[in-house]
Scaffold this motif. Sequence first.
Motif, PDB file in Angstrom:
ATOM      1  N   GLY A  36       0.808  -1.218   0.000  1.00 51.06           N
ATOM      2  CA  GLY A  36       0.000   0.000   0.000  1.00 51.06           C
ATOM      3  C   GLY A  36       0.838   1.263   0.000  1.00 51.06           C
ATOM      4  N   GLN A  37       1.986   1.210   0.661  1.00 51.50           N
ATOM      5  CA  GLN A  37       2.828   2.422   0.757  1.00 51.50           C
ATOM      6  C   GLN A  37       3.292   2.927  -0.607  1.00 51.50           C
ATOM      7  N   LYS A  38       3.325   2.023  -1.593  1.00 48.92           N
ATOM      8  CA  LYS A  38       3.719   2.455  -2.952  1.00 48.92           C
ATOM      9  C   LYS A  38       2.691   3.426  -3.530  1.00 48.92           C
ATOM     10  N   TYR A  39       1.488   3.391  -2.966  1.00 51.95           N
ATOM     11  CA  TYR A  39       0.385   4.199  -3.519  1.00 51.95           C
ATOM     12  C   TYR A  39      -0.125   5.209  -2.493  1.00 51.95           C
ATOM     13  N   ALA A  40       0.796   5.716  -1.667  1.00 48.11           N
ATOM     14  CA  ALA A  40       0.409   6.627  -0.585  1.00 48.11           C
ATOM     15  C   ALA A  40      -0.153   7.952  -1.118  1.00 48.11           C
ATOM     16  N   ASN A  41       0.077   8.224  -2.412  1.00 52.08           N
ATOM     17  CA  ASN A  41      -0.488   9.467  -2.977  1.00 52.08           C
ATOM     18  C   ASN A  41      -1.911   9.278  -3.506  1.00 52.08           C
ATOM     19  N   TRP A  42      -2.490   8.091  -3.303  1.00 50.19           N
ATOM     20  CA  TRP A  42      -3.887   7.866  -3.719  1.00 50.19           C
ATOM     21  C   TRP A  42      -4.798   8.398  -2.614  1.00 50.19           C
ATOM     22  N   ILE A  43      -4.830   9.707  -2.480  1.00 52.42           N
ATOM     23  CA  ILE A  43      -5.699  10.374  -1.508  1.00 52.42           C
ATOM     24  C   ILE A  43      -6.705  11.231  -2.269  1.00 52.42           C
ATOM     25  N   CYS A  44      -7.941  11.211  -1.850  1.00 55.27           N
ATOM     26  CA  CYS A  44      -8.958  12.043  -2.500  1.00 55.27           C
ATOM     27  C   CYS A  44      -8.882  13.443  -1.900  1.00 55.27           C
ATOM     28  N   ASP A  45      -8.277  14.360  -2.656  1.00 53.34           N
ATOM     29  CA  ASP A  45      -8.140  15.744  -2.188  1.00 53.34           C
ATOM     30  C   ASP A  45      -8.898  16.667  -3.152  1.00 53.34           C
ATOM     31  N   GLU A  46      -8.807  17.962  -2.910  1.00 54.51           N
ATOM     32  CA  GLU A  46      -9.581  18.906  -3.723  1.00 54.51           C
ATOM     33  C   GLU A  46      -9.135  18.895  -5.189  1.00 54.51           C
ATOM     34  N   GLN A  47      -7.830  18.633  -5.387  1.00 60.41           N
ATOM     35  CA  GLN A  47      -7.322  18.591  -6.767  1.00 60.41           C
ATOM     36  C   GLN A  47      -7.975  17.427  -7.524  1.00 60.41           C
ATOM     37  N   ARG A  48      -8.082  16.262  -6.858  1.00 66.79           N
ATOM     38  CA  ARG A  48      -8.720  15.094  -7.500  1.00 66.79           C
ATOM     39  C   ARG A  48     -10.209  15.365  -7.717  1.00 66.79           C
TER      40      ARG A  48
END
Length: 326
Positions: A260-272
């Motif tokens: 999972g740590q390989k994909y730590a940037n898979w966060i739903c933020d305002e940009q997404r």
Amino acid sequence: MQTDLRGRDMITTQEWTDDEIWTVLDIAFELKRKRALGEPHAVLRDKVLTMLFFYSSTRTRASFEAGMAQLGGHAMFIESRTTQIAHGDTAKEIGEILGRYSDGIAIRNVDWEQGNRYIREVAEASRVPVLNMQCDFYHPFQVLADLLTIIENFGRNLRGKTINISWAYTSSYQKPLSVPQSLVLLMTRFGMNVRLTRPPEYQLMPEIIEQATENAHKSRGSFEVLDDFDDGFTGADIVYPKSWGASLTTTDDAESAAIGQKYANWICDEQRMGLAAKHAIYMHCLPADRGIEVADAVIDGSHSRVYDEAENRMHAQKAVMALTMR
Ligand code: CP
């Protein structure tokens, strides 16, 4: 509308016809309306629901208990660890015995490759309906509540709407596959464009993918699997990014966390969220890992529908209980 659902188990929505699902939705809206107006609807007076939990819960326990009280009955809360299950009570005995005390048995058991089997064994032995409060494969009441929420936002004709069911990062624990699997199974039945977006290590069960593909074909919608987080959001009307474990890649929690740590940037933020349609709604079954899985600005923002989803759990469950436990 189907009026002969007494005694039916709800283990996965896939085992209920379209007509039966619409009956649940219609009754759920009716019961929601009655509650809003303060109209009594004690259609399960003197009935008892036994709730057996092998795993923690906030919403599921509270919404089943509240719902059963509003229907005039009683919900009995049992944690497996305070029973004799560890000392030998079998699934067959649980089904036989609890089925004689109560009018419905609801179970949460998310143990991988055990939960669904356990619930089905109880159902086989039970004389009363068995309701799946979440297993390793399915979370039917969550997705019925989600569908109610989607209909409240987009109307009953969902044809052509795009929903992105996406994996998101978490650092807390390896969550079951049951929500994304139930989502792809149910949402492909309404002519929607359904996207499943996930890293390659976060597969869903092949038979679920096959069933979702067939559902989409029958409903003349579409079902596609993507592996790019941003592509999943692009143009979507509904976004549902949440974490689940790499259960089909490894059963080792530490290894799963490392993947999972390989994909730590898979966060739903305002940009997404900005990639989705302007009117897009953000959904999550909760609990969410704030700041990791989703940014506060999104889950607390104007696109978020998470509290409506949580409320709709109760209305969906009341509908199924009223229909099956009469
Ligand atoms: N969404 C859901 O099932 O919440 P709980 O785990 O709190 O019951």
